[in-house]
Design an enzyme around this catalytic site. Structure first.
Site, PDB file in Angstrom:
ATOM      1  N   GLY A  16      67.865   2.428 -34.504  1.00 38.84           N
ATOM      2  CA  GLY A  16      66.831   1.846 -35.362  1.00 38.84           C
ATOM      3  C   GLY A  16      67.245   0.605 -36.132  1.00 38.84           C
ATOM      4  N   LYS A  95      60.404   5.585 -24.435  1.00 40.20           N
ATOM      5  CA  LYS A  95      59.401   6.365 -23.696  1.00 40.20           C
ATOM      6  C   LYS A  95      58.143   5.522 -23.480  1.00 40.20           C
ATOM      7  CE  LYS A  95      61.905  10.063 -23.670  1.00 40.20           C
ATOM      8  NZ  LYS A  95      62.449  10.555 -22.400  1.00 40.20           N
ATOM      9  N   HIS A 113      62.040  -6.900 -26.625  1.00 38.56           N
ATOM     10  CA  HIS A 113      62.822  -6.719 -25.396  1.00 38.56           C
ATOM     11  C   HIS A 113      64.030  -7.649 -25.460  1.00 38.56           C
ATOM     12  CE1 HIS A 113      63.511  -5.675 -21.210  1.00 38.56           C
ATOM     13  NE2 HIS A 113      63.769  -6.948 -20.998  1.00 38.56           N
ATOM     14  N   ASP A 154      56.122  -4.504 -19.839  1.00 36.71           N
ATOM     15  CA  ASP A 154      56.881  -5.696 -20.264  1.00 36.71           C
ATOM     16  C   ASP A 154      56.178  -6.993 -19.889  1.00 36.71           C
ATOM     17  OD1 ASP A 154      60.243  -4.347 -19.764  1.00 36.71           O
ATOM     18  OD2 ASP A 154      58.827  -4.250 -21.422  1.00 36.71           O
TER      19      ASP A 154
HETATM   20  C1  GRF Z   1      67.259  -3.236 -28.787  1.00 38.01           C
HETATM   21  O1  GRF Z   1      68.175  -3.888 -27.963  1.00 38.01           O
HETATM   22  C2  GRF Z   1      65.866  -3.544 -28.329  1.00 38.01           C
HETATM   23  O2  GRF Z   1      65.733  -4.819 -27.775  1.00 38.01           O
HETATM   24  C3  GRF Z   1      65.639  -2.519 -27.280  1.00 38.01           C
HETATM   25  O3  GRF Z   1      66.303  -1.363 -27.718  1.00 38.01           O
HETATM   26  C4  GRF Z   1      67.301  -1.735 -28.630  1.00 38.01           C
HETATM   27  C5  GRF Z   1      66.956  -1.058 -29.921  1.00 38.01           C
HETATM   28  O4  GRF Z   1      67.970  -1.132 -30.765  1.00 38.01           O
HETATM   29  N1  GRF Z   1      64.235  -2.285 -27.108  1.00 38.01           N
HETATM   30  P1  GRF Z   1      67.753  -0.495 -32.237  1.00 38.01           P
HETATM   31  O5  GRF Z   1      67.456   0.983 -32.051  1.00 38.01           O
HETATM   32  O6  GRF Z   1      66.601  -1.229 -32.888  1.00 38.01           O
HETATM   33  O7  GRF Z   1      69.065  -0.748 -32.905  1.00 38.01           O
END
Ligand code: GRF
Length: 199
Positions: A16, A95, A113, A154
């Site tokens: 997170g 998910k 992403h 995406d």
């Molecule tokens: C990030 O690299 C984001 O781009 C991808 O999952 C990762 C999440 O990281 N969707 P975090 O849980 O926000 O640290």
């Protein structure tokens, strides 16, 4: 007449760090919104721990708990509706968002992403796999993308992108941490842009 603060839901599966960055920036910049819930398929995730420590509803919803698809979608919708959520921010949510939820929140679901979409997106393109693929493709730059989530995943309309250069000795891990820093910055910028359009 100033409209009410918008209610945000963040969906997370892991640590997170994007959720934490958003939470910090909303406070620092006094943005007209508040995170009212964190939904996760992993009740023990760092994101859920952070939510609990910061008085944000931590909603655990997983297909292990609610295996039937329609009931799962309905459960997610009722959690969102009871908190009058205006915007959903996927932040490391691994998910699929049910079609019924995507349809209920058109151009109201954002995702981040860790690559410059439309390249390096889609099936299997998550986490360190993305950065490995970028390096294998000998790209000169990479970055992150915030986009709207539609039924094609995406491929939703891009809101903002941030770029990083790739060093000759770049590794997937070093690239991941460079991109994550950009993610933390551009997600808030994307949120500001979307909020401005909502008023
Ligand atoms: C990030 O690299 C984001 O781009 C991808 O999952 C990762 C999440 O990281 N969707 P975090 O849980 O926000 O640290």
């Amino acid at each position: 007449m100033s409209s009410r603060k918008k209610n945000l839901a963040v969906f997370c599966s892991g640590g997170g760090s994007n959720f934490k960055a958003l939470h910090q920036h909303i406070q620092e910049r006094n943005l007209p919104c508040q995170i009212v819930m964190c939904l996760s398929n992993n009740s023990q995730s760092g994101a859920m721990q952070f939510a609990r420590e910061n008085g944000i509803d931590a909603v655990h919803l997983s297909s292990k708990v609610v295996p039937e698809e329609a009931a799962f979608a309905q459960a997610m919708l009722s959690e969102l509706e009871k908190r009058q959520v205006d915007l959903i921010l996927l932040a490391g949510y691994m998910k699929r968002v049910p079609k019924a939820v995507v349809e209920r929140y058109p151009k109201r679901i954002l995702n981040i992403h860790p690559a410059l979409l439309p390249k390096f997106g889609g099936e299997g393109m998550y986490g360190i796999n993305v950065h490995r693929a970028v390096l294998e493709a000998k790209e000169k730059e990479s970055g992150a993308t915030v986009h709207f989530v539609d039924e094609h995943y995406d491929e939703g309309e891009i809101i903002i992108q941030g770029k990083v250069s790739i060093a000759p000795d770049e590794t997937p891990e070093s690239l991941a941490s460079k991109v994550l820093e950009v993610e933390h910055r551009i997600y808030t910028e994307a949120l500001v842009k979307v909020l401005e359009k909502m008023n």
